[in-house]
Design a protein around this motif. Structure first.
Motif, PDB file in Angstrom:
ATOM      1  N   SER A  14     -28.485  10.646  -3.817  1.00 57.42           N
ATOM      2  CA  SER A  14     -28.392  11.834  -2.978  1.00 57.42           C
ATOM      3  C   SER A  14     -27.019  11.868  -2.320  1.00 57.42           C
ATOM      4  O   SER A  14     -26.424  10.821  -2.038  1.00 57.42           O
ATOM      5  N   ILE A  15     -26.531  13.070  -2.070  1.00 57.71           N
ATOM      6  CA  ILE A  15     -25.216  13.207  -1.456  1.00 57.71           C
ATOM      7  C   ILE A  15     -25.295  14.159  -0.279  1.00 57.71           C
ATOM      8  O   ILE A  15     -26.157  15.038  -0.224  1.00 57.71           O
ATOM      9  N   ALA A  16     -24.412  13.946   0.676  1.00 60.83           N
ATOM     10  CA  ALA A  16     -24.319  14.819   1.843  1.00 60.83           C
ATOM     11  C   ALA A  16     -23.324  15.939   1.537  1.00 60.83           C
ATOM     12  O   ALA A  16     -22.241  15.694   1.010  1.00 60.83           O
ATOM     13  N   ARG A  17     -23.702  17.175   1.894  1.00 56.82           N
ATOM     14  CA  ARG A  17     -22.853  18.336   1.644  1.00 56.82           C
ATOM     15  C   ARG A  17     -22.712  19.172   2.907  1.00 56.82           C
ATOM     16  O   ARG A  17     -23.610  19.216   3.735  1.00 56.82           O
ATOM     17  N   VAL A  46     -26.364  19.128   4.982  1.00 53.73           N
ATOM     18  CA  VAL A  46     -27.640  18.746   4.375  1.00 53.73           C
ATOM     19  C   VAL A  46     -27.381  17.597   3.405  1.00 53.73           C
ATOM     20  O   VAL A  46     -26.241  17.337   3.017  1.00 53.73           O
ATOM     21  N   SER A  47     -28.416  16.915   3.016  1.00 57.93           N
ATOM     22  CA  SER A  47     -28.322  15.987   1.896  1.00 57.93           C
ATOM     23  C   SER A  47     -29.274  16.461   0.813  1.00 57.93           C
ATOM     24  O   SER A  47     -30.400  16.860   1.097  1.00 57.93           O
ATOM     25  N   VAL A  48     -28.786  16.460  -0.404  1.00 61.47           N
ATOM     26  CA  VAL A  48     -29.561  16.950  -1.545  1.00 61.47           C
ATOM     27  C   VAL A  48     -29.527  15.912  -2.649  1.00 61.47           C
ATOM     28  O   VAL A  48     -28.595  15.110  -2.743  1.00 61.47           O
ATOM     29  N   ILE A  49     -30.549  15.936  -3.480  1.00 63.14           N
ATOM     30  CA  ILE A  49     -30.589  15.032  -4.624  1.00 63.14           C
ATOM     31  C   ILE A  49     -29.574  15.510  -5.662  1.00 63.14           C
ATOM     32  O   ILE A  49     -29.657  16.634  -6.158  1.00 63.14           O
TER      33      ILE A  49
END
Length: 759
Positions: free
Chosen positions: A459-462, A727-730
């Motif tokens: 997951s990464i933070a955007r 947000v963090s998304v997969i």
């Protein structure tokens, strides 16, 4: 060579070390004079060189040994050691010609010649001690008391840092073989599970079900770009599969479950307008409809041993469908209608993933989500019996063939591990899979095999600019790049500081950075965060609230002063808190925690009293945030998509709003113009304000779509100055199918987790 000292590996005594007239703060990588002068930060590799020299204080360490230990598995030039030694001498105030710290030995290497003292702090006070007394300086720049540990006793302490590859935390990683690890309430034993991947295509392969003899496995494979999902059938070895159902755009065949006689496979077929329970011959052919899904939504299925009925439970809830409660249901195949199983439960309980024991006596199931445990009831219904006291996230369960144990998968410090429960003794054994997570086990009665999902996820933070509208997700900027996962970013009100959770070092940690000073990035040693919600900042941006635990400890609420590297465990009376928020009154705090049986509720505490005094409580609440503009508290329900409002005394609770998808009601953010929520109304990311009261009909139409994709979110925070949402998304999720022999249940040295009586 250093390898001859590998038998000296031990946990180091402290994070702080005095060398001569300098103090080394290991987590901060800072070297400071004893008289309080300005600290100097060194690089990670320079610190590594220093710690190897410390481990062999007074003895020569060759350049070859330093390269081997500090730069393993790389091919650096010899200059890197020279640069590291030069930086260390500068930080220590040392002179190469007249050394007081590091001596250069011609053709031999280097030797640390200064005296050494490890500065060991006293044990932290208990959680119920006053908050001021419970302050622990983690990575703090100064120490006031010293407990001296002879250097000889700690000589090999730091050698494990490089063998394990973790320089920042500076703690050796123990083997997962027979490793004693704690659970909530009692320790368990861990034994690494050796497994084989039998399906490993780039597409998602999920929810395996083994045939009774263990020879075949059926699972779901997603089509390109998730446009469909089909059932795939193959042997329980790495052989090519064949499609059991046809790929149809917009149609998803999910949750397969092999019948006890091996002749049929039940599954869920979800489409744009309807969700159906289907049965298909295991040999192939046409599927027939049995009935509708519970509540109109997909959910797992399991068979009764006689093959005449299915058991299920509703998985999720939304704001548009009114359906069944989250309880256990039975469907007779010749009737085709779900009927509620009669047993005791609270309306706030979420009962999931039921499975019937092979002997036909019991139904085991998971109760609740954030603080889940395993329970069982007699097959005909009755009083539930609690089987575990783990209070964690659980992802699927299965009975052992003899009906005397359960296999289940649960969250454990950043991974999901396979665990076994012996019902006779209460013993639990964890079976981790290294870097992989195991989910949704299925057991064959015939050959003693277990199949499961093997998940590797990143997951990464955007950062999404709100003015970009529907293109915001597509144009979003990645923050905190690393090869690991970076989740739950929390932006301070000052718009500069960010706290987030990451496993970039191989273990789960809380990190902090002042965005205006990139070199400030650091983690908090000896703190394992519970990654459920973003950290909650104080309006003044100098401190924040986080939930986590020290290694070997229980979860608690900590107040962080990130710029100082300081954490204080607060004297919260609750066990297993899951969410916490500041209140406008500095003597008050909002805490969401277990209110019995894994059911969540919020308490408003007066923390000026000793012990803390509960002022008000509301049950069935998962998240609570303060709305300073409207002088209220907004609450998210646990089992419904409702949002509630209360005054600042947590009184006069009433329904004010609801979201489309139940899980989105937890994505509440306090802003200067009110509370906002990341809903899913008309698009995946719909950023809108929460209604002030039930009469505020415009709130649900007040937002902006920030992206048509991105359903899998892990936390939302708002940076007002930048007009951006974090947000963090997969980003990458690979799910394969793995198989392994069923681990021994109840055998070997295992700690006992006694069954807990129903509450």
């Amino acid at each position: 060579m250093l390898k001859s000292h590998a038998n000296l590996l031990e946990p180091r005594p402290s994070d702080r070390l005095r060398i001569g007239d300098r103090v080394v703060d290991i987590p901060l990588r800072e070297i400071a004079p004893l008289d309080g002068g300005e600290p100097v930060r060194v690089t990670l590799k320079s610190l590594g060189v220093l710690l190897v020299l410390v481990a062999h204080a007074g003895r020569p360490v060759s350049r070859e040994a330093l390269l081997e230990w500090v730069w393993p598995d790389t091919l650096p030039t010899d200059d890197v050691i020279t640069q590291a030694i030069t930086q260390l001498r500068k930080a220590l105030g040392d002179d190469r010609e007249r050394p007081r710290y590091i001596e250069t030995l011609a053709k031999q290497g280097y030797r640390l010649i200064a005296s050494i003292e490890w500065q060991v702090a006293p044990d932290a006070p208990p959680a119920d001690a006053p908050a001021a007394a419970a302050t622990a300086e983690l990575s703090a720049p100064r120490a006031r008391r010293r407990w001296v540990v002879p250097a000889s006793a700690a000589a090999g302490v730091v050698l494990s840092l490089f063998a394990a590859g973790y320089l920042l935390e500076l703690r050796p990683k123990a083997s997962t073989d027979d490793l004693a690890v704690p659970s909530s309430g009692a320790p368990t034993t861990a034994q690494r599970l050796e497994f084989q991947r039998i399906a490993s295509m780039p597409a998602a392969e999920e929810r395996p079900s083994l045939s009774p003899d263990g020879a075949l496995v059926v699972y779901t494979r997603s089509g390109k770009q998730g446009a469909s999902a089909t059932l795939m059938l193959q042997t329980s070895t790495a052989t090519p599969p064949r499609a059991l159902t046809e790929a149809v755009p917009g149609q998803y065949d999910l949750m397969p479950a092999w019948s006890p006689d091996g002749r049929e496979i039940a599954f869920v077929r979800s489409g744009p307008d309807r969700c159906q329970v289907m049965v298909i011959p295991a040999a192939g052919g046409s599927a027939r409809e049995i009935g509708d899904c519970i509540g109109g939504e997909s959910h797992p299925l399991a068979w009764y041993p006689d093959g005449r009925a299915l058991v299920g439970a509703r998985r999720t809830g939304d704001g548009t469908r009114t359906g069944a409660e989250k309880a256990l249901y039975r469907m007779a195949l010749d009737v085709g209608r779900w009927e509620r199983i009669p047993y005791a439960r609270s309306p706030a309980d979420e009962d999931l993933s039921p499975v019937v024991s092979p002997d036909g006596r019991w139904i085991a199931f998971q109760r609740n989500v954030s603080l889940a445990d395993l329970w069982r009831i007699p097959v005909g219904g009755g009083t539930p019996q609690r089987l575990t006291d783990l209070r964690t996230n659980i992802y699927g369960l299965a009975w052992t063939p003899d009906s005397r144990g359960l296999l289940f998968t649960r969250y454990r410090d950043g991974k999901v591990v396979l665990s076994t429960l012996d019902l006779d003794s209460g013993r639990i054994v964890d079976h981790p899979g290294g870097e992989s997570s195991f989910m949704f086990p299925s057991v064959s009665a015939g050959d003693g095999t277990v199949a499961f999902e093997v998940e590797n996820m990143r997951s990464i933070a955007r950062r999404l600019a709100i003015d970009d509208g529907e293109a915001a997700l597509g144009r979003s900027e990645v923050v905190f790049e690393s090869t690991g996962s970076n989740i739950l970013p929390s932006v301070a009100p000052d718009g500069r500081q960010v706290l987030f959770v990451s496993d970039r070092t191989g273990d789960m940690r809380l990190w902090w950075q002042d965005a205006s000073r990139p070199d400030t990035l650091r983690s908090f040693a000896d703190f394992i965060p519970m990654p459920r919600h973003p950290v909650m900042w104080h309006p003044e941006s100098q401190r924040a609230l986080a939930i986590g635990r020290a290694p070997g400890g229980t979860a608690g609420v900590y107040e962080i002063e990130p710029a100082r590297g300081r954490m204080t465990r607060l004297a919260v009376p609750d066990r297993d808190p899951v969410h916490v928020a500041y209140h406008p009154d500095p003597n008050r705090l909002l805490v969401v925690a277990d209110r019995g049986g894994g059911r969540l509720g919020v308490t408003l505490y007066d923390r000026s009293a000793r012990p803390w005094r509960a002022l008000a409580q509301v049950s069935d609440v998962a998240v609570a945030v303060v709305d300073p503009r409207h002088r209220r508290i907004v609450l998210a329900r646990t089992a419904t998509p409702e949002l509630l409002g209360a005054d600042l005394d947590l009184r006069h609770v009433r329904a004010v709003d609801r979201v489309i998808n139940q899980r989105r009601n937890r994505m509440l953010v306090s802003t200067s113009d009110g509370v906002r929520v990341m809903d899913a109304r008309g698009c995946a990311l719909y950023w809108r304000r929460v209604a002030v009261d039930a009469a505020d009909k415009d709130a649900q139409q007040s937002g902006r779509c920030l992206g048509s994709e991105g359903w899998w979110l892990e936390g939302v925070t708002y940076a007002a100055a930048a007009g951006a949402v974090y947000v963090s998304v997969i980003q990458d999720m690979q799910t394969d199918i793995g198989v392994a022999p069923i681990p021994s249940v109840g055998g070997g040295p295992a700690s006992i987790v006694r069954p807990v009586a129903s509450r």
